[in-house]
Design a protein around this motif. Structure first.
Motif, mmCIF file in Angstrom:
data_model
loop_
_atom_site.group_PDB
_atom_site.id
_atom_site.type_symbol
_atom_site.label_atom_id
_atom_site.label_comp_id
_atom_site.label_asym_id
_atom_site.label_seq_id
_atom_site.Cartn_x
_atom_site.Cartn_y
_atom_site.Cartn_z
ATOM 1 N N ARG A 86 -5.970 -0.922 3.657
ATOM 2 C CA ARG A 86 -6.614 -1.811 2.677
ATOM 3 C C ARG A 86 -5.616 -2.351 1.671
ATOM 4 N N GLY A 87 -4.576 -1.561 1.353
ATOM 5 C CA GLY A 87 -3.596 -1.988 0.359
ATOM 6 C C GLY A 87 -4.128 -1.814 -1.045
ATOM 7 N N GLY A 88 -3.359 -2.317 -2.022
ATOM 8 C CA GLY A 88 -3.787 -2.230 -3.427
ATOM 9 C C GLY A 88 -3.045 -1.157 -4.181
ATOM 10 N N ASP A 89 -3.103 0.091 -3.703
ATOM 11 C CA ASP A 89 -2.409 1.190 -4.360
ATOM 12 C C ASP A 89 -1.064 1.435 -3.694
ATOM 13 N N ASP A 90 -0.078 1.890 -4.495
ATOM 14 C CA ASP A 90 1.210 2.213 -3.891
ATOM 15 C C ASP A 90 1.110 3.554 -3.171
ATOM 16 N N ASP B 219 -7.124 3.789 3.315
ATOM 17 C CA ASP B 219 -6.608 3.346 2.020
ATOM 18 C C ASP B 219 -5.283 2.602 2.186
#
Length: 299
Positions: free
Chosen positions: A76-80, A73
């Motif tokens: 992949r990035g996207g969420d802090d 996760d």
């Protein structure tokens, strides 16, 4: 047993990202006992077999798997970072960071930036391979209640080689005490015994257990006031006879009970002490003939 272990692995995967779980205690939230009962076994036996075959306790496997999936996760990035920490059951980025570093040896921020380094834990899959290369000399014994008496201490678990803490405990006993103990023995298993009790079901290296150097006596026999005692209820025992280099042969047999014997026989471990009786040995203890007594019940 192999299918039960694989179902346990599936259960772990199903609960890796439930946000309400406390980060350090996922295995306490897993209904391992319920799964074991559904599969016709016990949580104690399931955890002991998992630890023996996987080479790590269930709690350690869960931690490694969670941090493996969490790392994906991150990359992949996207969420802090806080959102990822909460997803895997941690209330703060600091707590998540400590758990992450313990598995990967790197900070979450560095992994997000550089894509690594990562120490991934693949999902386990248990398979039974029957080779017949390690003969098991075994008998099943039905024993009434008896008592183990002797000198007890708490020691860390050591999987391979001589346990120096046990060695020191035995060496501290005067020779006349060994003679006195041996004279008290009046029931099977006979002679001086090496007893381990209160072993954590996960059997992780370094966890503490009770070690007793003593003998077996009938349940109604009086116990000297200066000796420790372990009450052993009536039940069945699988007794494995070993002979060869010591302690290697004994430890290999202990491991083979999980990899070969239990998956192939209609018995499972039940809670209780494990007992080693030394039947014969070289003067320097380099070789020995032993009996390993494990408490069992029908599967």
């Amino acid at each position: 047993m192999i299918s039960a272990l694989n179902r346990l692995v599936d259960l772990v995967e199903e609960h890796l990202t439930e946000e309400y779980l406390a980060g350090e205690h996922l295995t306490e939230e897993l209904d391992v006992d319920g799964l074991a009962r559904t599969l016709g076994t016990t949580e104690y036996h399931l955890r002991r077999m998992f630890s023996s075959l996987a080479g790590m306790p269930l709690s350690e496997y869960v931690r490694r798997r969670r941090m493996t999936v969490a790392a994906a996760d991150l990359v992949r990035g996207g969420d802090d970072l806080l959102r990822i920490a909460v997803r895997y059951g941690y209330g703060s980025t600091e707590a998540f960071g400590r758990a992450f570093r313990a598995v990967h040896g790197a900070n979450p921020g560095d992994v997000r930036r550089d894509g690594g380094p990562l120490r991934t834990q693949p999902q386990l899959r248990f398979r039974l391979t029957v080779e017949g290369s390690f003969p098991m000399h075994t008998r099943i014994v039905d024993r009434p209640a008896f008592r183990l008496v002797g000198h007890a201490t708490r020691v860390p678990l050591v999987h391979r080689g001589v346990n120096p803490h046990i060695q020191q405990h035995i060496a501290a006993l005067p020779m006349e005490e060994h003679v006195r103990l041996k004279a008290l023995s009046d029931t099977e298993p006979g002679g001086l015994l090496q007893v381990t009790d209160d072993l954590d079901p996960d059997a992780a290296e370094g966890t503490e257990l009770t070690y007793l150097h003593g003998v077996a006596v009938a349940g109604d026999a009086p116990t000297p006031a200066d000796l420790d005692a372990i009450e052993v209820p009536a039940g069945r025992w699988a007794v494995f006879r070993t002979s060869g280099p010591h302690p290697e042969t004994l430890q290999n047999t202990w491991a083979a009970t999980a990899t070969d014997w239990f998956p192939s026989n209609p018995w499972r471990l039940r809670p209780g002490p494990s007992i080693v009786a030394i039947l014969d040995r070289a003067d320097d203890f380099s070789t020995a003939t032993c009996e390993l007594w494990l408490p069992v019940e029908p599967n």
